[in-house]
Design a protein around this motif. Structure first.
Motif, PDB file in Angstrom:
ATOM      1  N   VAL A  99      71.820   7.327  71.557  1.00  0.00           N
ATOM      2  CA  VAL A  99      72.705   6.422  72.021  1.00  0.00           C
ATOM      3  C   VAL A  99      72.899   6.100  73.150  1.00  0.00           C
ATOM      4  CG1 VAL A  99      74.987   5.306  71.470  1.00  0.00           C
ATOM      5  CG2 VAL A  99      73.627   6.150  70.161  1.00  0.00           C
ATOM      6  N   GLN A 100      72.594   6.992  74.555  1.00  0.00           N
ATOM      7  CA  GLN A 100      73.320   7.518  75.736  1.00  0.00           C
ATOM      8  C   GLN A 100      71.684   6.495  76.744  1.00  0.00           C
ATOM      9  OE1 GLN A 100      74.234  11.469  76.142  1.00  0.00           O
ATOM     10  NE2 GLN A 100      76.228  10.800  75.807  1.00  0.00           N
ATOM     11  N   GLU A 101      70.661   6.770  75.861  1.00  0.00           N
ATOM     12  CA  GLU A 101      69.022   6.622  76.768  1.00  0.00           C
ATOM     13  C   GLU A 101      69.245   4.871  76.047  1.00  0.00           C
ATOM     14  OE1 GLU A 101      64.927   8.399  76.880  1.00  0.00           O
ATOM     15  OE2 GLU A 101      66.454   9.197  76.056  1.00  0.00           O
ATOM     16  N   TYR A 102      69.461   5.003  74.856  1.00  0.00           N
ATOM     17  CA  TYR A 102      68.703   3.426  74.696  1.00  0.00           C
ATOM     18  C   TYR A 102      70.167   2.154  73.902  1.00  0.00           C
ATOM     19  CZ  TYR A 102      64.391   6.544  74.350  1.00  0.00           C
ATOM     20  OH  TYR A 102      63.204   6.862  74.228  1.00  0.00           O
ATOM     21  N   GLY A 103      71.486   2.612  74.082  1.00  0.00           N
ATOM     22  CA  GLY A 103      72.148   2.125  73.936  1.00  0.00           C
ATOM     23  C   GLY A 103      72.869   1.494  72.791  1.00  0.00           C
ATOM     24  N   LYS A 105      77.762   7.659  64.878  1.00  0.00           N
ATOM     25  CA  LYS A 105      78.236   7.982  63.682  1.00  0.00           C
ATOM     26  C   LYS A 105      77.446   7.645  62.431  1.00  0.00           C
ATOM     27  CE  LYS A 105      82.057   8.625  61.658  1.00  0.00           C
ATOM     28  NZ  LYS A 105      83.432   8.403  61.406  1.00  0.00           N
ATOM     29  N   ALA A 106      76.307   6.161  63.390  1.00  0.00           N
ATOM     30  CA  ALA A 106      75.242   5.835  62.201  1.00  0.00           C
ATOM     31  C   ALA A 106      74.148   6.752  61.733  1.00  0.00           C
ATOM     32  CB  ALA A 106      74.609   4.463  62.430  1.00  0.00           C
ATOM     33  N   LEU A 107      73.896   7.339  63.291  1.00  0.00           N
ATOM     34  CA  LEU A 107      72.689   8.563  62.853  1.00  0.00           C
ATOM     35  C   LEU A 107      73.339   9.874  62.925  1.00  0.00           C
ATOM     36  CD1 LEU A 107      71.772   7.366  66.652  1.00  0.00           C
ATOM     37  CD2 LEU A 107      70.675   7.904  65.030  1.00  0.00           C
ATOM     38  N   MET A 108      74.435   9.901  63.095  1.00  0.00           N
ATOM     39  CA  MET A 108      74.857  11.343  62.613  1.00  0.00           C
ATOM     40  C   MET A 108      74.990  12.213  61.447  1.00  0.00           C
ATOM     41  SD  MET A 108      77.618  12.767  65.294  1.00  0.00           S
ATOM     42  CE  MET A 108      78.865  13.938  64.422  1.00  0.00           C
ATOM     43  N   GLY A 109      76.090  10.981  61.158  1.00  0.00           N
ATOM     44  CA  GLY A 109      77.163  10.517  59.830  1.00  0.00           C
ATOM     45  C   GLY A 109      77.876  11.312  59.865  1.00  0.00           C
ATOM     46  N   ASP A 110      79.428  11.291  59.282  1.00  0.00           N
ATOM     47  CA  ASP A 110      80.411  11.982  58.451  1.00  0.00           C
ATOM     48  C   ASP A 110      80.313  12.530  58.154  1.00  0.00           C
ATOM     49  OD1 ASP A 110      83.138  12.123  58.269  1.00  0.00           O
ATOM     50  OD2 ASP A 110      83.054  10.754  59.965  1.00  0.00           O
ATOM     51  N   ALA A 111      81.021  13.991  57.646  1.00  0.00           N
ATOM     52  CA  ALA A 111      80.611  15.220  56.846  1.00  0.00           C
ATOM     53  C   ALA A 111      82.093  15.156  56.227  1.00  0.00           C
ATOM     54  CB  ALA A 111      80.976  16.759  57.312  1.00  0.00           C
ATOM     55  N   SER A 112      83.318  14.909  56.560  1.00  0.00           N
ATOM     56  CA  SER A 112      84.905  14.304  56.141  1.00  0.00           C
ATOM     57  C   SER A 112      84.706  13.002  55.229  1.00  0.00           C
ATOM     58  CB  SER A 112      85.716  14.174  56.896  1.00  0.00           C
ATOM     59  OG  SER A 112      86.050  13.214  57.912  1.00  0.00           O
ATOM     60  N   GLN A 145      80.481   9.679  77.612  1.00  0.00           N
ATOM     61  CA  GLN A 145      79.040   9.088  78.073  1.00  0.00           C
ATOM     62  C   GLN A 145      79.442   7.329  77.758  1.00  0.00           C
ATOM     63  OE1 GLN A 145      78.436  12.507  79.071  1.00  0.00           O
ATOM     64  NE2 GLN A 145      80.168  12.029  80.943  1.00  0.00           N
ATOM     65  N   LEU A 146      80.179   7.556  76.472  1.00  0.00           N
ATOM     66  CA  LEU A 146      79.107   6.491  75.896  1.00  0.00           C
ATOM     67  C   LEU A 146      80.925   5.731  75.715  1.00  0.00           C
ATOM     68  CD1 LEU A 146      79.445   8.142  71.677  1.00  0.00           C
ATOM     69  CD2 LEU A 146      77.528   7.589  73.285  1.00  0.00           C
ATOM     70  N   HIS A 147      80.639   3.935  75.675  1.00  0.00           N
ATOM     71  CA  HIS A 147      81.621   2.403  75.406  1.00  0.00           C
ATOM     72  C   HIS A 147      82.301   2.989  74.069  1.00  0.00           C
ATOM     73  CE1 HIS A 147      80.319   1.768  79.203  1.00  0.00           C
ATOM     74  NE2 HIS A 147      78.750   1.699  79.221  1.00  0.00           N
ATOM     75  N   PRO A 148      83.395   2.034  73.797  1.00  0.00           N
ATOM     76  CA  PRO A 148      83.831   2.421  72.503  1.00  0.00           C
ATOM     77  C   PRO A 148      82.696   2.105  70.954  1.00  0.00           C
ATOM     78  CG  PRO A 148      85.031   0.998  74.491  1.00  0.00           C
ATOM     79  CD  PRO A 148      83.749   1.491  74.808  1.00  0.00           C
TER      80      PRO A 148
END
Length: 285
Positions: free
Chosen positions: A203-207, A178-185, A168-171
């Motif tokens: 992101v789904q709610e506010y775009g 990823k900006a919000l959750m970060g990236d552990a790797s 349910q995301l656009h590219p």
């Protein structure tokens, strides 16, 4: 087809190294990653039938992301000793198959892939082969991303439609998540305390990140406080997550047309004591 060389090479190395067996030439040169790489690569070529192929690589050394955030990828261990000599050999192997090797100093393979996909998709359909979900941000009407799944010859093909159906995301929203959750790797934190589930929901709610920041007053006090506390890291993580599509790389179509010179390929495989791969590629020894 744009191939994420490092993704295939590391996957091929660990697919066999975990069993404790490392394929080697009689002189002791390790070749397990190269052998596995060619099997993965050729399976994808046969399945998806590209007319042109380019392989993109990381160069190692510092990148612009490391300059922006010194801890970027700082958690990654050194490459295994048996893999290191195979980095240069696989470039020679791809050369022997007539596949251009593309990289750019200060950038990552993802950035080279993004740049070339942007260039070529103006005139033709593009496929990206990788195991890295970061590349899903490059999906478009003319660019599909083929993710290698567990098991040989097992793929998930992402188009804008299938990406939306699954996530349910656009590219472009992949970057915001990823900006919000970060990236552990890749070792950047995003907003501390916000995980994948919350990042997707926001992101789904506010775009977008901008949409979220415009509606902070609508968020729970807990989430709003986390975002306000880590606002600088949110913006930095977004920069780190975004693939750059204007890297100084180029490759003419005539150079990357896939056409094997059988003798050159056979000679290279014989040199590496991999003659069995000639049968796989249909090359006469």
């Amino acid at each position: 087809m744009l191939v994420d060389g490092m993704a295939l090479l590391f996957r091929a190395y660990y697919a066999t190294a975990t069993s404790g067996y490392i394929r080697r030439t009689k002189s002791g040169i390790p070749t397990n990653a190269i052998y596995g790489f060619i099997r993965y690569f050729w399976d994808a070529v046969q399945k998806f039938d590209p007319s042109h192929v380019i392989c993109c690589w990381d160069l190692g050394g510092s990148t612009f992301r490391g300059q922006q955030f010194s801890a970027y990828k700082g958690n990654r261990p050194e490459a295994p000793d048996d893999l290191v000599p195979q980095f240069s050999i696989i470039l020679d192997v791809m050369d022997s198959m007539g596949v251009p090797n593309i990289s750019a100093e200060g950038y990552e393979a993802d950035d080279c892939i993004g740049t070339l996909a942007t260039q070529f998709s103006k005139d033709m359909d593009v496929m990206i082969l990788s195991g890295d979900h970061d590349l899903l941000q490059l999906v478009s009407d003319r660019t599909t991303v083929i993710i290698m799944k567990k098991g040989h010859g097992n793929y998930k093909v992402y188009t804008p439609q299938s990406l939306y159906e699954e996530k349910q995301l656009h590219p472009r929203q992949i970057i915001d998540v990823k900006a919000l959750m970060g990236d552990a790797s890749d070792n950047y934190p995003g907003v501390r305390g916000i995980g994948e589930k919350t990042a997707h929901k926001l992101v789904q709610e506010y775009g977008s990140v901008e949409g979220i920041l415009d509606h902070l007053d609508q968020l729970s006090k807990s989430v709003r406080t986390k975002i306000e506390t880590d606002l600088d890291m949110l913006h930095l993580s977004r920069k780190l997550a975004e693939i750059h599509c204007s890297v100084p790389v180029a490759c003419g179509l005539e150079i990357c047309e896939l056409s094997l010179d059988e003798k050159t390929v056979a000679d290279k495989f014989e040199e590496l004591e991999m003659k069995s791969l000639c049968n796989l590629l249909g090359v006469v020894v």
